[in-house]
Scaffold this active site. Structure first.
Site, mmCIF file in Angstrom:
data_model
loop_
_atom_site.group_PDB
_atom_site.id
_atom_site.type_symbol
_atom_site.label_atom_id
_atom_site.label_comp_id
_atom_site.label_asym_id
_atom_site.label_seq_id
_atom_site.Cartn_x
_atom_site.Cartn_y
_atom_site.Cartn_z
ATOM 1 N N GLU A 153 4.673 -6.354 -4.075
ATOM 2 C CA GLU A 153 6.081 -6.100 -3.764
ATOM 3 C C GLU A 153 6.287 -4.610 -3.492
ATOM 4 O O GLU A 153 7.348 -4.071 -3.809
ATOM 5 C CB GLU A 153 6.966 -6.558 -4.924
ATOM 6 C CG GLU A 153 6.636 -5.834 -6.219
ATOM 7 C CD GLU A 153 7.588 -6.101 -7.369
ATOM 8 O OE1 GLU A 153 8.304 -7.108 -7.367
ATOM 9 O OE2 GLU A 153 7.597 -5.261 -8.285
ATOM 10 N N ASP A 202 14.164 -12.008 -10.470
ATOM 11 C CA ASP A 202 13.804 -11.110 -11.579
ATOM 12 C C ASP A 202 15.053 -10.851 -12.406
ATOM 13 O O ASP A 202 16.016 -10.256 -11.927
ATOM 14 C CB ASP A 202 13.246 -9.786 -11.031
ATOM 15 C CG ASP A 202 12.667 -8.903 -12.139
ATOM 16 O OD1 ASP A 202 12.749 -9.295 -13.320
ATOM 17 O OD2 ASP A 202 12.120 -7.827 -11.810
ATOM 18 N N LYS A 231 12.505 -11.140 -3.399
ATOM 19 C CA LYS A 231 12.755 -11.166 -4.854
ATOM 20 C C LYS A 231 14.212 -10.795 -5.048
ATOM 21 O O LYS A 231 14.663 -9.760 -4.553
ATOM 22 C CB LYS A 231 11.818 -10.155 -5.501
ATOM 23 C CG LYS A 231 12.167 -9.692 -6.898
ATOM 24 C CD LYS A 231 10.922 -9.136 -7.570
ATOM 25 C CE LYS A 231 11.222 -8.026 -8.534
ATOM 26 N NZ LYS A 231 10.035 -7.581 -9.271
ATOM 27 N N ASP A 252 6.605 -9.457 -16.954
ATOM 28 C CA ASP A 252 6.680 -8.059 -16.529
ATOM 29 C C ASP A 252 6.821 -7.163 -17.762
ATOM 30 O O ASP A 252 5.813 -6.819 -18.393
ATOM 31 C CB ASP A 252 7.830 -7.863 -15.517
ATOM 32 C CG ASP A 252 7.771 -6.499 -14.840
ATOM 33 O OD1 ASP A 252 6.751 -5.803 -15.013
ATOM 34 O OD2 ASP A 252 8.726 -6.104 -14.144
HETATM 35 C C1 MUC Z 1 10.932 -4.684 -11.830
HETATM 36 O O1 MUC Z 1 11.462 -5.016 -12.871
HETATM 37 O O2 MUC Z 1 10.164 -5.480 -11.317
HETATM 38 C C2 MUC Z 1 10.522 -3.669 -8.939
HETATM 39 C C3 MUC Z 1 11.189 -4.094 -7.872
HETATM 40 C C4 MUC Z 1 12.549 -4.013 -8.144
HETATM 41 O O3 MUC Z 1 13.472 -4.313 -7.426
HETATM 42 O O4 MUC Z 1 12.702 -3.599 -9.417
HETATM 43 C C5 MUC Z 1 11.449 -3.156 -9.887
HETATM 44 C C6 MUC Z 1 11.198 -3.309 -11.301
HETATM 45 MG MG MG Z 2 10.429 -6.926 -13.008
#
Ligand code: MUC
Ligand code: MG
Length: 377
Positions: free
Chosen positions: A327, A198, A167, A249
């Site tokens: 994750e 993300d 990610k 999210d």
């Molecule tokens: C999110 O926004 O998903 C989870 C993994 C990461 O790198 O940030 C978090 C929060």
């Molecule tokens: Mg996120």
């Protein structure tokens, strides 16, 4: 052994350094802030739980300070002398004592599941319906912003057979620089490695429309929370204009919010997190609601240690479907975990712990070392 009334609940702030800087669109961390919760029962058993934050009250509104205060001042008195095993009744009591404050409530409920599981010699998953899987795939996040470093990091994870899906955190660079970063990673990793991005709410609708074709070209598998959480109409419009599924999210914390974004067609995958649902039982209900809307499930994290990750694993292991795995790389981004024997990562998966409760044993020396010292900020 049978007296499972709650004698005390104590919350401790911990600061755990990370192995590298971890950047998000709206914050950047070099250490993780946790609140460790210890619930002591009348039978002498202690259960542990953890609340995770990201960069203070940045990712969500709770900070380690607010979590500790809410637990000690409101949640602990509401649960004093209650039977720890009455999970639903205890959740109702916590909801009456404090609205939202999901990380605080989830940490307490995790500790209750741990304490009851230890008392009955059962894993928390058994109290949540029983496991349908004992291993869960685990994604790694690339978030330094330096694509050369990120490529090396990803190659190392592949070589060690720890992670094969990545990610990439976007939104803290200029948009075109983010696209170049992704191009570099795709070229270096090849077409078969699954890449998810993300954006943590950083882009406007117009930016999404401009950039999504490039992400499609690069074979991005999922786009997580591209626009601000409150902009449901914009999220629905961009979702309808890309071939890449959107991962919801920050747009949905409560199950009512989840039902609302689902009926708005804001996305087709949902990130399950204790910090949003506020408890293990509610997290399990979130999965049911998402599924009822035809939304696929993704096991989200907030960079928890093995304690918080184990609480998620307890729930994830019981879900009939978990299409995107998880994750929970959090334990691996810490310089030091908080437990004696961290979660096992092997062959791109996490083993769901099988010991009683959450299956984790605190390392008291590490906890003492990481506990925030009185007077420090
Ligand atoms: C999110 O926004 O998903 C989870 C993994 C990461 O790198 O940030 C978090 C929060
Ligand atoms: Mg996120």
């Amino acid at each position: 052994m049978r007296d499972m009334r709650i004698r005390s609940i104590v919350a401790t702030i911990l600061e755990a350094p990370t192995i590298r800087r971890h950047k998000l669109s709206n914050t950047e961390i070099a250490h993780q802030g946790f609140v460790l919760v210890r619930v002591l029962l009348e039978n002498g058993v202690t259960g542990i739980g953890e609340a995770s934050t990201l960069g203070g009250p940045r990712w969500a509104e709770e900070s380690v300070e607010s979590i500790q205060a809410v637990i000690e001042k409101y949640l602990a008195p509401a649960l004093a002398d209650q039977n720890a095993m009455m999970f639903e009744a205890n959740a109702v009591r916590m909801s009456k004592a404090a609205t939202r404050n999901f990380a605080a409530k989830a940490a307490v409920e995790s500790a209750l599941f741990d304490a009851v599981g230890r008392t009955l010699d059962l894993p928390a998953s058994a109290l949540l319906g029983g496991q349908v899987r004992d291993r869960i795939g685990v994604i790694w996040a690339l978030a330094s912003g330096d694509s050369g470093q990120e490529l090396e990091e990803a190659r190392e994870k592949l070589r060690l057979r720890q992670h094969k899906e990545f990610k990439i955190k976007l939104g803290f660079n200029a948009p075109d620089a983010d696209v170049r970063r992704l191009q570099h990673l795709r070229a270096g990793l090849g077409d078969d490695v699954r890449l998810i991005v993300d954006v943590n709410q950083a882009w406007t609708e117009a930016l999404c429309l401009r950039l999504f074709p490039a992400l499609e070209e690069l074979g991005v598998a999922l786009i997580e929370q591209p626009v601000p959480a409150s902009q449901r109409d914009a999220m629905a419009r961009v979702a309808s204009r890309t071939r890449i599924p959107l991962l919801i999210d920050e747009a949905a914390f409560t199950n009512t919010e989840l039902a609302s974004v689902a009926s708005h067609a804001c996305g087709s995958v949902y990130s399950l997190k204790l910090v949003k649902s506020g408890g293990l039982l509610e997290l399990k209900r979130a999965a049911g609601i998402a599924q009822a809307f035809g939304i696929e499930l993704y096991g989200g994290c907030l960079l928890e240690s093995s304690i918080g990750a184990a609480a998620h694993m307890a729930v994830f292991s019981t879900l009939p479907k978990l299409e995107w795995g998880s994750e929970h790389f959090g334990p691996r981004i810490l310089v030091d975990d908080l437990v004696a024997a961290p979660l096992v990562f092997e062959d791109f998966e996490i083993h769901v712990p099988s010991g009683p409760g959450l299956g984790m044993i605190l390392d008291e020396d590490k906890v003492r070392f990481m506990a925030r010292k009185a007077g420090s900020k």
